[in-house]
Design an enzyme around this catalytic site. Sequence first.
Site, PDB file in Angstrom:
ATOM      1  N   SER A   1       0.963   8.859   4.922  1.00 32.32           N
ATOM      2  CA  SER A   1       0.404   8.773   3.573  1.00 32.32           C
ATOM      3  C   SER A   1       1.521   9.154   2.614  1.00 32.32           C
ATOM      4  CB  SER A   1      -0.778   9.734   3.436  1.00 32.32           C
ATOM      5  OG  SER A   1      -1.235   9.729   2.109  1.00 32.32           O
ATOM      6  N   ARG A   2       1.954   8.174   1.810  1.00 32.94           N
ATOM      7  CA  ARG A   2       3.150   8.418   0.997  1.00 32.94           C
ATOM      8  C   ARG A   2       2.882   9.204  -0.280  1.00 32.94           C
ATOM      9  NH1 ARG A   2       4.925   3.784   3.871  1.00 32.94           N
ATOM     10  NH2 ARG A   2       3.704   2.251   2.754  1.00 32.94           N
ATOM     11  N   VAL A   3       1.645   9.205  -0.754  1.00 34.74           N
ATOM     12  CA  VAL A   3       1.375   9.951  -1.999  1.00 34.74           C
ATOM     13  C   VAL A   3       0.257  10.981  -1.869  1.00 34.74           C
ATOM     14  CG1 VAL A   3       2.222   8.125  -3.522  1.00 34.74           C
ATOM     15  CG2 VAL A   3      -0.176   8.155  -2.886  1.00 34.74           C
TER      16      VAL A   3
ATOM     17  N   THR B   1       0.821  -1.220   0.000  1.00 33.82           N
ATOM     18  CA  THR B   1       0.000   0.000   0.000  1.00 33.82           C
ATOM     19  C   THR B   1       0.856   1.273   0.000  1.00 33.82           C
ATOM     20  OG1 THR B   1      -0.201  -0.308   2.385  1.00 33.82           O
ATOM     21  CG2 THR B   1      -2.050  -1.029   1.052  1.00 33.82           C
ATOM     22  N   ASP B   2       0.177   2.423  -0.147  1.00 37.53           N
ATOM     23  CA  ASP B   2       0.853   3.732  -0.221  1.00 37.53           C
ATOM     24  C   ASP B   2       0.829   4.458   1.118  1.00 37.53           C
ATOM     25  OD1 ASP B   2       1.084   3.414  -3.078  1.00 37.53           O
ATOM     26  OD2 ASP B   2      -1.045   3.876  -3.182  1.00 37.53           O
TER      27      ASP B   2
END
Length: 501
Positions: free
Chosen positions: A365-367, A339-340
Amino acid sequence: MSKLKVQEMTEIIKKQIESFEQDVKLENIGKVLSVGDGIAIVYGLQQAMMGELLEFPHEVKGLVFNLEESSVGVILLGESNKIKEGDLVKTTKRIFEVPVGEELLGRVVNPLGEPLDAGGTIDAKHFLPVERRAQGVMQRGSINASLETGIKVIDALVPIGRGQRELIIGDRQTGKTTLAVDTILNQKGKDVICIYVAIGQKESSVSTLVQLLSQHQAMEYTIVVTAGASREGTLLYLAPFAGVTMGEYFMEQGKDVLIVYDDLSKHAVAYRELSLLLRRPPGREAYPGDVFYLHSRLLERSARLNDKLGGGSITALPIIETKAGDISAYIPTNVISITDGQIFLEAELFYSGIRPAISAGLSVSRVGGAAQWKAMKKVSGTVRINLANYRELESFAQFGSDLDASAKRRLERGRKTIEILIQDVHELIEMPTQIVTIYALSSGLMDDVVLENVKKLENEINQGLHMDELGQKLYKHLVETKTLPDTKELDQFVQSLKRKL
């Protein structure tokens, strides 16, 4: 016999030969060797394909799951107790498909697309295979539109973009499903199709959820796919794949879709059960070696398509249940790596009354930052630091240490930050209200407001943005440009509301 009669008979035979139609059909037929626990071992299907649909007696369908030298492992869809040893099985030359399209909206269905509610039959015009390849790199677009959840701590600290995969992880009974359901409720009027996949949930829980969605008029844009706890492992295994296939139809139409998998821990257990029954070798924690591939091929189907393909998206919120907060177990680490980002719910926070019990330190939250409203990005920058400072100072304050004025101020601001981020179940806050509230906190406008009045000020801000002349102007600016309005006007607006307290 006269020549005339012979001629007549010859003519009749000739006509019959000319009108003869060959109705011989070649069928690949096998026999059931053994059956049990929703699994059948079938002998004699040399031409069977992986994922092919098979026909058993009593209108029971099966899905080819294992191809071996002398037999085929089949997972049964439906009433497997009707199948017995020696029954004949036919191949269909069709890959397993589910119905898709607008007809499913507002309905509760099983993983085969059959209705479970009282809405009658579903007259679907389109069908898609359950196992489909994920979109390639060149078909994907960048994630730049936000998916608002209405939950302050998520929208501020772990923003979700349309097309993202954000894991919700935590122990049982810490509010994982509530977060996902609130996100579905918040999509009302935002042109997002929602799909809720219940894997191994109690039938009563799913029924309560459907009633809740109906009360909030959310079933109009939602499909509920359910494989209850009492169902065979085969249906639990198929449920998320059926759900994402229904979502892909809408994504390819250029629409935005939100899909919730509740939860993938039970999905992995169902897959382990099927694999062990089919004699696949067990690995770590008795899961088969391809359990990572199982979840990666599911979650990779969530994406945002590029503008050439219509710009549709599928945003996935998979849920994973941990035991005693252990995120280093096999399935949690697998899904975290696919997951992101993850939203981690802490049991300790939940029981101390901080709800939603989201850990700001372990959630990321990476994106989503690229999709977050610019105004929210600007005002929420210091919130995470404030919370970290507060946690550290709080442990000192417990021992009665003398704190200087600066530390006391930071401690007080930390308490107000937590007070602001606490939110009731199904209490959804609009983005403009969130932004102005967090601005008032981070700019120091709340420093002279007592802790008990923090929530009152937030309610005043919410009402003022819709009723006050200056508030309506600020609201319009925030919604249309998503950027922060003039700070003087914001200060003036908040100060005017503080006088009412």
